[in-house]
Structure formats: structure tokens, C-alpha cells
Design a protein around this motif. Structure first.
Motif, PDB file in Angstrom:
ATOM      1  N   LEU A 398       0.182  -3.231  -3.828  1.00  0.00           N
ATOM      2  CA  LEU A 398      -0.981  -3.368  -4.393  1.00  0.00           C
ATOM      3  C   LEU A 398      -1.959  -4.384  -3.675  1.00  0.00           C
ATOM      4  O   LEU A 398      -3.092  -3.924  -3.692  1.00  0.00           O
ATOM      5  N   THR A 399      -1.622  -5.385  -3.031  1.00  0.00           N
ATOM      6  CA  THR A 399      -2.468  -6.071  -2.394  1.00  0.00           C
ATOM      7  C   THR A 399      -3.124  -5.566  -1.273  1.00  0.00           C
ATOM      8  O   THR A 399      -4.352  -5.722  -0.858  1.00  0.00           O
ATOM      9  N   ASN A 400      -2.418  -4.831  -0.576  1.00  0.00           N
ATOM     10  CA  ASN A 400      -3.060  -3.996   0.502  1.00  0.00           C
ATOM     11  C   ASN A 400      -3.946  -2.674  -0.232  1.00  0.00           C
ATOM     12  O   ASN A 400      -5.188  -2.549   0.547  1.00  0.00           O
ATOM     13  N   LEU A 401      -3.753  -2.078  -1.155  1.00  0.00           N
ATOM     14  CA  LEU A 401      -4.756  -1.350  -1.725  1.00  0.00           C
ATOM     15  C   LEU A 401      -6.027  -1.853  -2.196  1.00  0.00           C
ATOM     16  O   LEU A 401      -7.151  -1.331  -2.014  1.00  0.00           O
ATOM     17  N   LEU A 402      -5.757  -3.291  -2.795  1.00  0.00           N
ATOM     18  CA  LEU A 402      -6.988  -3.751  -3.270  1.00  0.00           C
ATOM     19  C   LEU A 402      -7.856  -4.317  -2.179  1.00  0.00           C
ATOM     20  O   LEU A 402      -8.883  -4.224  -2.190  1.00  0.00           O
ATOM     21  N   TRP A 403      -7.199  -4.681  -1.215  1.00  0.00           N
ATOM     22  CA  TRP A 403      -7.834  -5.169   0.104  1.00  0.00           C
ATOM     23  C   TRP A 403      -8.621  -4.103   0.744  1.00  0.00           C
ATOM     24  O   TRP A 403      -9.781  -4.154   1.233  1.00  0.00           O
ATOM     25  N   SER A 404      -7.982  -2.772   0.885  1.00  0.00           N
ATOM     26  CA  SER A 404      -8.604  -1.861   1.427  1.00  0.00           C
ATOM     27  C   SER A 404      -9.710  -1.344   0.588  1.00  0.00           C
ATOM     28  O   SER A 404     -10.714  -0.565   1.304  1.00  0.00           O
ATOM     29  N   THR A 405      -9.781  -1.446  -0.566  1.00  0.00           N
ATOM     30  CA  THR A 405     -10.919  -0.799  -1.621  1.00  0.00           C
ATOM     31  C   THR A 405     -11.691  -1.870  -1.998  1.00  0.00           C
ATOM     32  O   THR A 405     -12.548  -1.459  -3.164  1.00  0.00           O
ATOM     33  N   ARG A 406     -11.689  -2.934  -1.505  1.00  0.00           N
ATOM     34  CA  ARG A 406     -12.562  -4.131  -1.848  1.00  0.00           C
ATOM     35  C   ARG A 406     -14.005  -3.952  -2.215  1.00  0.00           C
ATOM     36  O   ARG A 406     -14.358  -3.033  -1.363  1.00  0.00           O
ATOM     37  N   GLY A 407     -14.824  -4.188  -3.137  1.00  0.00           N
ATOM     38  CA  GLY A 407     -15.923  -3.820  -3.574  1.00  0.00           C
ATOM     39  C   GLY A 407     -16.057  -2.637  -4.687  1.00  0.00           C
ATOM     40  O   GLY A 407     -17.023  -2.327  -4.956  1.00  0.00           O
TER      41      GLY A 407
END
Length: 562
Positions: A398-407
Motif C-alpha cells: 500500500l505505501t508503494n502504491l500511494l508513493w507511486s501515485t502521489r498527487g
């Protein structure tokens, strides 16, 4: 007044020779100590490279080891040679082979001319200032250290513990108050000669040779004993990280180094060609200069140290992986979790995507695969929908998903049928907004083709998982934003309840009138729930339904929200 440099060199000899030539070319004598561990062939090549410099001398070599007396001995040898060979020297500046002058030598000489009797050396007591980073302070002066901290760490630590247990203490020489400070100083001839030629030198050397990291205390202490005026600061810019290791300066640090107004900086990356070309060029345009003030850039280094130690919210590296008691924010951005809504509403996921924008995923933690938005198999950051890869580290997925799609705000569905490894992580994440309709799983279950016995077993399993999740969300330590309803409570006012969640998670802009998605048929639910109860499955998560005919909405009943 003549300024002399004592240089300690053990590597990157081409850069050290370049800096030594610069000092000598500006009429500054240089005495160089080369670590005795350096092969004789390399040493001779370095010495021959500087043989044309009449103001460069090489002192007797010592085998140097970090944190030991050998480093002080090497400094003594270089400083003694400089004072003996060049009687015109009035200030001695200690530098390393990785140091680089940031301002013309003429400016440094003018600064020292304005302070002819001042010794520039950082010198503080352990009682007044917590100077050390991750190391011994007062005990470095009272214990003995016969073992190498780097090569014999177990013996070093064990012997320190033994001395503490037995209460062993060394006596500080009479009249001496130990001080600590940066190794890099600029001392007057008078102070340095008093230290090196004083009648008590043998006694002081014997004491400090058993001190831990004596290069940070020998000159710092004895300068206090002999100097008439000390400015407790170094003229050398040296910054350290949270582990006490020096920051390395690269080409892109040039504006930062210039802004410090310091005369010398360490530690310079040996291949920082632009730094060496810029700062060793005395013909560069002069700029308005002030007294050295590394404090002007302390904020930059404080932020760098904090980022190195703590990282950025939601971005982890193998060297900085958060432990079980990590107190920071575990994710980088706000996100939404909807539990039970897709069980209650037909087509809830595409409706939500149109309603709030962003990216709305299905059940990211479904048993068979991660249900990405638009049925994608790979997401930003090369995240695969593979369940086995996801389940290796569910929280980091989940943290990777949120970081990769930040914004772009992310939303996903969750329920008791999904993998439950993430529940504790969601509860303690302040970036999470979690909306739960507990017991909503009963809606598709009562309409399934399973036998009643299979329904009973499934209802018991799903209720256990949901009760555990609800218990976490209601616990005192939960910091996620939560909206919790039972199924019975939610269906009474679905518009108002859902509107409260959307007010929190939707962008702050006028919302268009939009019909709620159709609610699934629950006409047989009032018969199904009592039947489960009578069979021994007491449902605690669905809430209490009124037995009147209008208590449960019919299929395809359309609601509106403003």
C-alpha cells in the motif's frame, strides 16, 4: 604575518598535492604527514610530485588508526616540523588531504592579522554541552581503552562494561579540565609551542594517549591551559550526520559552501572537479565577505540529517525500514477505504470514481489478486497484481502504491473476505479515511447459491474477521479517520450517511446532483437473519432491523445526494 598549514594525508594524493601547491603558491609553508600505512612506492610518488615546492615539507610518518593516539602524534609531528622549519609562521592551520579552501588565502591571512593573539579551536566541556554523537563523553577521560573500537568492537565494549562494573576510574591530571571539540583548528605559534614544548608534555601525552578519540580532546584541552584568548569555533566547515560521520561535499554543493563564508571545508569528494576548479582559482570575482558563519547553512544540514534518519513519510528504504514502534506517518498521502459499500450498492465502484475523482480500486487485498482500477495488472511503480508478491509485505504494497501515485487520491474497497494482515496498519495511519458498513456482507451471502450449512460457516468466519477489524478501529490508539455504521443503521438514512463521508474525502468544490447507485435486493434478509440466529449464529455486526415491512429497502430503490 605568515600562515602555515599542517596537512594530514592518507588517500587521494592527487587532490592533496593540488591543495598543497595552492597553499605554497600563496606563500604559506606546508608540513605534510602521510599515514605510514600508505605503501612506500605511493608515498615516494606523492613526495616527488611536490619536490619542486620549496615551502612544502614531509614529517616523520606514523601508522594512524582512527580514534587512537596515533592521530595526535601525526599532528604533533607535522606541527613541530612546521614551527621548526619556518620561524616566520605565526598561525598554524590544521587541515586534511580532503580539505578545500573556500576563500582566497589572502582573506584568511587578513582575518588572522585582525586577531593576532586569538586561537580558533572548538573547545567545550562535557558538563556544559552534549557534544558527542553516539559515543562516550565524560567516560572517555576516566576509562582505559586498550582495544580498537573499529577492529575489536566486542572487546572494546566488553572492557568498558567491565570497568564500569568494577568502578575503575583514571585520575585527570591536576589543573586540567578536559574539553572536547572539532579536530580542525587554527592555533597561534605561542599556544602551539607551549603545548608541544611545555615541561608537562610527557605527563599530558601519557594521559591523553589512553583517552578515547584523543584528537578531539588533546589540543582542545591544552589550548585552554595555555591560550590567552580562544574563540571556540573552527574556521573549517565540517558537518556530520546523525551517526557522527562527516558529510561529503559534491559539485552541486558549491553555492552552499560559498554561502557559509568559511575559509576551508571538509570533506570534499575527490572527483568534485568543479569544486576544485572553482575554489582554487584566486582570479574568480570577489564577493562581499563576512566572518565565517556555518550557522547560516545549519538549517540545510539539520533537514538533511532529519531526512536521512527519518526518511520521508511513506517512502522506505532497506536501510531505514520502520520498526514495530515507528511513530511517524507511515504513508505519504491521504486515501480512502470503503468497507461493505459494494456489498450494499450495485455498481458502487464506478459510481464512486465519477463522484469523487481520483483512482478507485476494487479489493486490493482480495485473496486471488490485487484488483487495480481499470482492471490493470501493473500499476505505477511496477506494482504487480500478484497476490503472492502483495502478501509478502502487505503494508509496504500500500505505501508503494500511494508513493507511486502521489498527487492523485486513491480509494479502494475492503472487507472481511479480503486478506486481513493490513487492518492494524490502517487503524494507526492518520492518512486513512475508513468507512465501514458492518454486516453488509450478509446481503450477497443471503442471496448466494450456497447450502444453509455453508452459509452458516461463512457467516461465522466473516463476522469473526469483521469484529477483529472493528475492535482495532474502536481502540484508544486508533488515529485513522473512521465512519462506522451497522447495516441496519446505514440503510435508514443512506444519503445522509454517505454524504458525510463524501464531504470529507471529495475535493473542496461544488458537487453535482448525482443519483446513488441502486441498492441490492434485501427483501429476504429479514427472514435470513433470524434463521441464522435460531441455528446458533448470533450476528453482532448487522444491527437490529425493525420487523415492519418498510424496514428494509427494496431492490432498485434510487436515492439522491446533494
Amino acid at each position: 604575518m605568515t600562515l602555515g598549514f599542517a596537512m594530514l594525508v592518507h588517500t587521494d594524493f592527487d587532490r592533496a598535492a593540488e591543495v598543497a601547491r595552492y597553499f605554497a603558491g600563496n606563500d604559506c609553508p606546508v608540513a605534510i604527514h602521510v599515514d605510514a600505512k600508505v605503501p612506500q612506492k605511493v608515498f615516494r610518488a606523492f613526495r616527488d610530485d611536490l619536490s619542486d615546492q620549496t615551502r612544502v615539507r614531509f614529517c616523520r610518518r606514523v601508522r594512524v588508526e582512527w580514534g587512537t593516539w596515533s592521530l595526535v602524534r601525526a599532528t604533533q609531528n607535522a606541527a613541530s616540523l612546521l614551527l621548526e622549519t619556518f620561524p616566520e609562521v605565526r598561525h598554524v592551520f590544521l587541515a586534511s588531504g580532503s580539505c578545500l579552501p573556500l576563500r582566497p588565502v589572502a582573506e584568511l591571512r587578513a582575518h588572522l592579522d585582525a586577531h593576532p593573539e586569538t586561537d580558533f579551536i572548538e573547545s567545550v566541556t562535557t558538563d556544559h554541552v552534549p557534544w558527542t554523537v553516539e559515543g562516550l563523553e565524560a567516560e572517555r577521560f576516566t576509562l582505559r581503552f586498550p582495544f580498537s573500537w573499529r577492529r575489536q568492537r566486542a572487546l572494546f565494549d566488553g572492557y568498558v562494561r567491565l570497568q564500569r562494573r568494577l568502578g575503575l576510574r583514571r585520575r585527570t591530571p591536576e589543573g586540567v579540565t578536559p574539553h572536547l571539540g572539532s579536530q580542525w583548528w587554527c592555533l597561534t605559534r605561542r599556544t602551539l609551542e607551549s603545548i608541544l614544548s611545555g615541561p608537562d608534555r610527557a605527563r599530558m601525552d601519557a594521559y591523553f594517549s589512553k583517552v578515547w578519540i584523543p584528537d578531539e580532546s588533546y589540543f582542545q584541552t591544552l589550548a585552554r591551559h595555555h591560550s590567552t584568548k580562544i574563540e571556540s569555533r573552527s574556521l573549517t566547515l565540517a558537518k556530520f550526520d546523525v551517526h557522527g560521520k562527516p558529510h561529503i561535499f559534491y559539485d552541486d554543493h558549491a553555492p552552499l559552501l560559498a554561502r557559509s563564508d568559511c575559509f576551508v571545508a571538509r570533506k570534499i569528494w575527490p572527483r568534485a572537479n568543479r569544486l576544485y576548479a572553482t575554489f582554487l582559482d584566486d582570479t574568480r570575482p570577489a564577493s562581499r565577505r563576512a566572518d565565517p558563519n556555518p550557522g547560516k547553512i545549519d538549517r540545510v544540514f539539520s533537514k538533511a540529517n532529519a531526512r536521512r534518519g527519518e526518511g520521508r513519510a511513506g517512502l522506505y528504504s532497506q536501510a531505514r525500514f520502520p520498526g514495530p514502534h515507528y511513530s511517524g506517518i507511515p504513508t505519504c498521502a491521504r486515501y480512502n477505504v470503503f468497507c461493505g459499500f459494494d456489498d450494499l450498492f450495485d455498481g458502487f465502484r464506478p459510481w464512486l470514481a465519477r463522484r469523487i475523482g481520483g483512482r478507485v480500486h476494487g479489493h486490493l487485498y482480495a485473496p486471488d489478486r490485487a484488483e487495480f482500477a481499470d482492471d490493470a495488472t501493473v500499476m505505477n511503480g511496477c506494482l504487480s497484481d500478484s497476490a503472492s508478491l502483495r502478501d509478502h509485505r502487505p503494508a509496504q504494497f500500500l505505501t508503494n502504491l500511494l508513493w507511486s501515485t502521489r498527487g492523485e487520491r486513491q480509494s479502494f474497497l475492503f472487507g472481511p473476505r479480503d486478506r486481513q494482515d493490513l487492518t492494524a496498519f490502517l487503524a494507526r495511519d492518520p492518512n486513512a479515511t475508513i468507512a465501514v458498513i458492518s454486516g453488509a456482507w450478509a446481503v450477497p451471502l443471503h442471496r448466494s447459491d450456497l447450502s444453509f450449512e455453508a452459509m452458516m460457516a461463512e457467516a461465522a468466519r466473516l463476522q469473526r474477521a469483521e469484529l477483529d477489524f472493528l475492535r482495532l478501529l474502536r481502540a484508544p490508539g486508533t488515529i485513522a479517520r473512521t465512519h462506522l455504521w451497522t447495516l441496519a443503521d446505514f440503510v435508514v438514512q443512506p444519503e445522509a450517511n454517505l454524504d458525510g463521508v463524501l464531504d470529507e474525502v471529495a475535493p473542496p468544490e461544488p458537487r453535482r446532483m448525482q443519483a446513488l447507485p441502486p441498492m441490492r435486493d434485501m427483501s429476504a434478509l429479514l427472514e435470513f437473519l433470524p434463521r441464522l440466529r435460531d441455528a446458533g449464529i448470533k450476528l453482532q455486526v448487522t444491527g437490529d432491523f425493525d420487523a415492519s415491512p418498510g424496514a428494509v429497502p427494496r431492490a432498485r430503490e434510487v436515492r439522491h445526494v446533494g
